[in-house]
Design a protein around this motif. Structure first.
Motif, mmCIF file in Angstrom:
data_model
loop_
_atom_site.group_PDB
_atom_site.id
_atom_site.type_symbol
_atom_site.label_atom_id
_atom_site.label_comp_id
_atom_site.label_asym_id
_atom_site.label_seq_id
_atom_site.Cartn_x
_atom_site.Cartn_y
_atom_site.Cartn_z
ATOM 1 N N MET A 1 25.256 23.518 23.556
ATOM 2 C CA MET A 1 24.375 24.190 22.657
ATOM 3 C C MET A 1 23.078 23.427 22.552
ATOM 4 O O MET A 1 23.097 22.234 22.296
ATOM 5 N N ALA B 1 24.131 28.224 15.689
ATOM 6 C CA ALA B 1 25.257 28.360 16.616
ATOM 7 C C ALA B 1 26.212 27.176 16.493
ATOM 8 O O ALA B 1 27.434 27.336 16.539
ATOM 9 N N LEU B 2 25.666 25.983 16.302
ATOM 10 C CA LEU B 2 26.494 24.786 16.142
ATOM 11 C C LEU B 2 27.296 24.857 14.841
ATOM 12 O O LEU B 2 28.485 24.533 14.821
ATOM 13 N N THR C 1 28.229 27.552 13.246
ATOM 14 C CA THR C 1 29.262 28.571 13.436
ATOM 15 C C THR C 1 30.420 28.008 14.245
ATOM 16 O O THR C 1 31.596 28.221 13.916
ATOM 17 N N TYR C 2 30.115 27.251 15.292
ATOM 18 C CA TYR C 2 31.141 26.623 16.129
ATOM 19 C C TYR C 2 32.000 25.666 15.295
ATOM 20 O O TYR C 2 33.233 25.691 15.361
ATOM 21 N N ARG C 3 31.356 24.831 14.494
ATOM 22 C CA ARG C 3 32.098 23.891 13.643
ATOM 23 C C ARG C 3 32.987 24.639 12.659
ATOM 24 O O ARG C 3 34.128 24.266 12.419
ATOM 25 N N ASP D 1 34.256 27.612 13.078
ATOM 26 C CA ASP D 1 35.365 28.198 13.838
ATOM 27 C C ASP D 1 36.456 27.168 14.128
ATOM 28 O O ASP D 1 37.648 27.483 14.070
#
Length: 57
Positions: A1, A12-13, A15-17, A19
């Motif tokens: 990313m 985006a980061l 959201t990834y964390r 998830d």
């Protein structure tokens, strides 16, 4: 990313964390650049709060 500046978009980061935590069974909410996770305890100890920061440099 790619979170490099400019523009330094970390959504985006975050959201990834979020998830990753959800996958581990932790209730999470993502608000902008903040990931808020609540891990229930047993009530035997005082509450603990921790904060991490994701900075784009």
């Amino acid at each position: 990313m790619d979170t490099s500046n400019p523009p330094g978009d970390t959504s985006a980061l975050m959201t990834y964390r979020g998830d990753l935590l959800r996958h581990a069974g932790v209730p999470v909410s993502v608000a902008g650049d903040n990931v808020i996770a609540r891990v229930p305890g047993r009530g035997a100890a005082p509450r603990c709060r921790t904060r991490g920061r994701c900075r784009c440099t």
